[in-house]
Scaffold this active site. Structure first.
Site, mmCIF file in Angstrom:
data_model
loop_
_atom_site.group_PDB
_atom_site.id
_atom_site.type_symbol
_atom_site.label_atom_id
_atom_site.label_comp_id
_atom_site.label_asym_id
_atom_site.label_seq_id
_atom_site.Cartn_x
_atom_site.Cartn_y
_atom_site.Cartn_z
ATOM 1 C CE1 TYR A 93 12.441 31.371 4.219
ATOM 2 C CE2 TYR A 93 12.781 29.007 3.895
ATOM 3 C CZ TYR A 93 12.454 30.264 3.399
ATOM 4 O OH TYR A 93 12.124 30.396 2.086
ATOM 5 C CE LYS B 297 -0.307 -0.447 5.015
ATOM 6 N NZ LYS B 297 -1.140 -0.954 6.132
HETATM 7 C C1 LIG Z 1 -0.304 -1.946 6.722
HETATM 8 C C2 LIG Z 1 -0.832 -3.247 7.182
HETATM 9 C C3 LIG Z 1 0.021 -4.339 7.410
HETATM 10 C C4 LIG Z 1 1.524 -4.231 7.331
HETATM 11 O O1 LIG Z 1 2.013 -3.616 8.497
HETATM 12 P P1 LIG Z 1 3.611 -3.456 8.746
HETATM 13 O O2 LIG Z 1 3.684 -2.910 10.125
HETATM 14 O O3 LIG Z 1 4.084 -2.492 7.728
HETATM 15 O O4 LIG Z 1 4.186 -4.805 8.593
HETATM 16 C C5 LIG Z 1 -0.559 -5.554 7.730
HETATM 17 N N1 LIG Z 1 -1.895 -5.688 7.847
HETATM 18 C C6 LIG Z 1 -2.744 -4.657 7.663
HETATM 19 C C7 LIG Z 1 -4.202 -4.863 7.798
HETATM 20 C C8 LIG Z 1 -2.238 -3.405 7.332
HETATM 21 O O5 LIG Z 1 -3.077 -2.382 7.156
#
Ligand SMILES: *Cc1c(COP(=O)(O)O)cnc(C)c1O
Length: 358
Positions: free
Chosen positions: A256, A35
């Protein structure tokens, strides 16, 4: 690769991390989480280099459709499911698997004309996260409804998500694990519980499918630990370039708000990297980047397109490469310095940064 700033992603590192996860979860299947543009590493190239995973997972329908449009035929799971009839139709047409986490999503499935014959449905049960998933009291009734629709779908799997797996001292993970086992005890569907942190710390949570995200990119899910301590290889190297070097007399300020003042006659390198590239504004003076193999401190605030680095006493020159994070400069440490988590830094690498996966 062109560009002053660039993100180089190692396919070999991602593949080695997948093998590391397989070694930790022998015999289990891997749902590789890609994702958010593969945590900033590039959705399509990362999907291609994860051909060795058993399935891919994204959060948004748009990402799943990009995978399909690119010709990727692997199973793809929508981790938050779909939210409208139109999205359901697109998911069905795209032969996507999807989570069903509430009553409304169950209804969308029940009402889908022709069902979702090629889609495996992952029913999400809430065991304490209180974000997505059927609550304990309604989980069984929801599952019975899904079973009643089982001739309209390809199959059923059961999942839950841990709230505190990244904290090795927390008892919450074991509590959630026990609650999940109790809730699904009467069913024999395949199960999935473990994110990266649980894969690496809780062998009882492995289930049938593990769901690693951050670990695939070689980064530690645990605060205070580095990917390399866990046998992982950082996949991204974010580098930029010194665009000029100037002398700043003692007592003058840089950048800045005059947030940094030179205590002595100083040489300051200006580097083409800023919050417009995803470097957090909160990264403070003193946080280091690597130039010529040496860690050197930021001097003053991160600007949109630039940072200033105190290179006094070095031979740093215009054109030199600057490592913002990578194997030699862990993103976990940059995140800690900036008061955030490495997940956020990786996802924030912006569109203007050329990305190459090789
Ligand atoms: C993002 C996500 C993961 C992966 O999590 P990590 O901490 O990056 O391993 C697994 N399961 C779900 C449902 C997620 O949303």
């Amino acid at each position: 690769m062109k560009g002053l700033i660039r993100a180089q992603v190692s396919a070999a590192a991602i593949q080695a991390n997948l093998q590391r996860i397989r070694a930790q979860a022998p015999g289990r299947r891997v749902l590789a989480v890609i994702k958010a543009n593969a945590y900033g590493h590039g959705l399509l190239p990362v999907a291609r280099c994860l051909a060795g995973a058993d399935a891919l997972a994204v959060a948004r329908l748009e990402e799943a459709l990009l995978l399909r449009a690119a010709g990727i035929t692997a199973p793809v799971v929508l981790l938050e499911g779909v939210f409208t009839n139109e999205e359901m139709a697109e998911a069905v047409a795209g032969r996507l698997d999807f989570v069903v986490h509430d009553e409304e999503q169950l209804r969308l499935l029940e009402q889908a004309p022709g069902g979702a014959p090629d889609s495996t449905v992952w029913m999400k049960i809430d065991t304490g996260m209180n974000r997505l998933g059927f609550a304990e009291q309604v989980a069984d009734a929801a599952l019975q409804r899904l079973e009643a629709a089982s001739n309209r779908i390809a199959g059923i799997r059961l999942m839950t998500h841990f709230a505190c797996a990244d904290d090795r001292a927390s008892r919450m993970t074991r509590e959630q694990l026990q609650r999940f086992d109790r809730l699904v005890a009467s069913r024999s569907y395949e199960r999935s519980l473990a994110n990266s942190a649980a894969v690496l710390s809780e062998p009882d949570s492995l289930g049938d499918w593990v769901r690693p995200g951050i670990a695939l990119y070689g980064v530690s899910p645990f605060a205070g630990e580095l990917g390399r301590d866990l046998g992982l290889q950082p996949a991204m190297r974010l580098t930029s370039t010194v665009i000029t070097v100037r002398d700043v007399p003692a007592g003058e300020t840089v950048g800045y708000a005059g947030a940094w003042r030179s205590a002595r006659d100083s040489r300051i390198a200006i580097v083409a990297a800023g919050y417009g590239d995803g470097l957090p504004w909160s990264l403070p003076s003193g946080a280091t980047v690597i130039i010529g193999g040496r860690p050197l401190p930021l001097a003053g605030r991160v600007s949109m397109d630039m940072i200033a680095v105190d290179v006094t006493g070095t031979l740093v020159a215009t054109g030199d490469e600057v490592v913002l994070w990578g194997p030699e400069q862990p993103v976990e440490l940059q995140a800690r310095a900036a008061g955030t988590i490495p997940y956020e830094l990786l996802c924030a690498v912006s569109q203007r940064v050329p990305l190459r996966v090789s």
